[in-house]
Scaffold this motif. Sequence first.
Motif, PDB file in Angstrom:
ATOM      1  N   PHE A 184      -3.988   0.391  -2.802  1.00 47.66           N
ATOM      2  CA  PHE A 184      -3.485  -0.811  -2.645  1.00 47.66           C
ATOM      3  C   PHE A 184      -2.809  -1.725  -4.058  1.00 47.66           C
ATOM      4  O   PHE A 184      -3.712  -1.438  -4.915  1.00 47.66           O
ATOM      5  CB  PHE A 184      -4.681  -1.909  -2.105  1.00 47.66           C
ATOM      6  N   GLU A 187       0.963  -0.958   0.008  1.00 46.27           N
ATOM      7  CA  GLU A 187       0.029   0.025   0.052  1.00 46.27           C
ATOM      8  C   GLU A 187       0.728   1.383   0.118  1.00 46.27           C
ATOM      9  O   GLU A 187       2.024   0.951   0.310  1.00 46.27           O
ATOM     10  CB  GLU A 187      -0.921  -0.038   1.266  1.00 46.27           C
ATOM     11  N   ARG A 189      -5.402   5.063   0.991  1.00 42.24           N
ATOM     12  CA  ARG A 189      -4.472   4.575   0.599  1.00 42.24           C
ATOM     13  C   ARG A 189      -4.759   3.781  -0.923  1.00 42.24           C
ATOM     14  O   ARG A 189      -5.695   3.573  -1.514  1.00 42.24           O
ATOM     15  CB  ARG A 189      -3.899   3.293   1.473  1.00 42.24           C
TER      16      ARG A 189
END
Length: 391
Positions: A370, A357, A368
């Motif tokens: 990923f 991440e 975030r």
Amino acid sequence: MRPNFSQEKIFIAFERIVLMRTIYVVTCGTSILTNGASETDRIFLRENANKLEQDYSPEERDRLENIAASRRETLLGESDEARICRCSAELNGFLNYRRTSPAAQNSAGDMAYFVCTDTFQGKLTARILADWSRKRGMAADVVKVEDLNTASVESFHRGVNNLIEWCRTTLSAARESGSRIVFNLIGGFKTLQGYMQTLGMIYADEIFYIFESGHEIITIPRLPLDISSAAQKAIRTHLAVVRRMNYRDLPAAECAGLPETMLTVMDGQCILSVWGKVIFDEVKKELYQEKLQPPMIDSFEFSPGAKNDAEKLDPQQRRRLNDAIDNFGACLETGQNLQRLDFRALKGNPKPPSTHEFNIWSTQNGWRAFCHYEQDRRKWVIDRFAVGIGH
């Protein structure tokens, strides 16, 4: 008698200008050290002007610190403004500007940033000027710009890039919060002043200098920046190249098609010039809000899910997303994992197939990205953009 409506509006506007917080950005030379120094001390200062702190011998360090301590004591103990002006070019400018500008009469709540080279003399000078400002009731901070010195062209360009980043992050936020930005460009070496004039077109509300008489102020108001359609078109056409040049140099052949004014060429390699960075910063304000921009390198790609997540963001969020993707690309190409990026492995297996991440924004409900690495394709795949784990 109560003023009529038009007079009242003028009064309110004037009051807002007077009470608005002013942030001064002051380029620092070494006049506070050299003015009033003995001839032998002047020679010593001149011969060691470009040295970093660690380059001084213990004896040289003691001598320089003694000179600085003496000049600091003289300046802080002086109450006569005429003598203060003779001590320091930077304060000569500030005191004369305050004398002639209604907005500068009340310095309560104002802030001064003293921008200095990363040399030892530059740092000591800025500290003395900051101490003087604090004694006068003004908040002050020293901005020591890494690599900003004239030891080499390469070092100086790295320093200018660091200075631009400081302006972009610190001054842009200050202007958005309602502060008035004033550049005091009386001190500092001439090359730096030239770059600061360019930066002032973007980040300053006003720039001021001292006229040859030594006390008359010349002010330059903020001018509207008109970026030509040709430059905007060139950036859009060569966006991947420009994005990469924002964090690394590239072979000159890859930069063909971009205006020469946007480039600095050294030994067959291109980087964005100061003007190029300024133009790109302005153009991408709109460009990065439009959509998720395609990857600038082949080392990563977006999944359909990530593209769908990006479409749901508002324009300001998309702009921050594209900035984060730039940081991710820089990390893959240069190995520099910026603190604001925070690229790291996930603990456990909370979001398969993602294994890693990185940060998009870290405010409340921080988001975030990923992602996972596909070994057979030698490519990172950004799977989703979503609220960070634990938020």
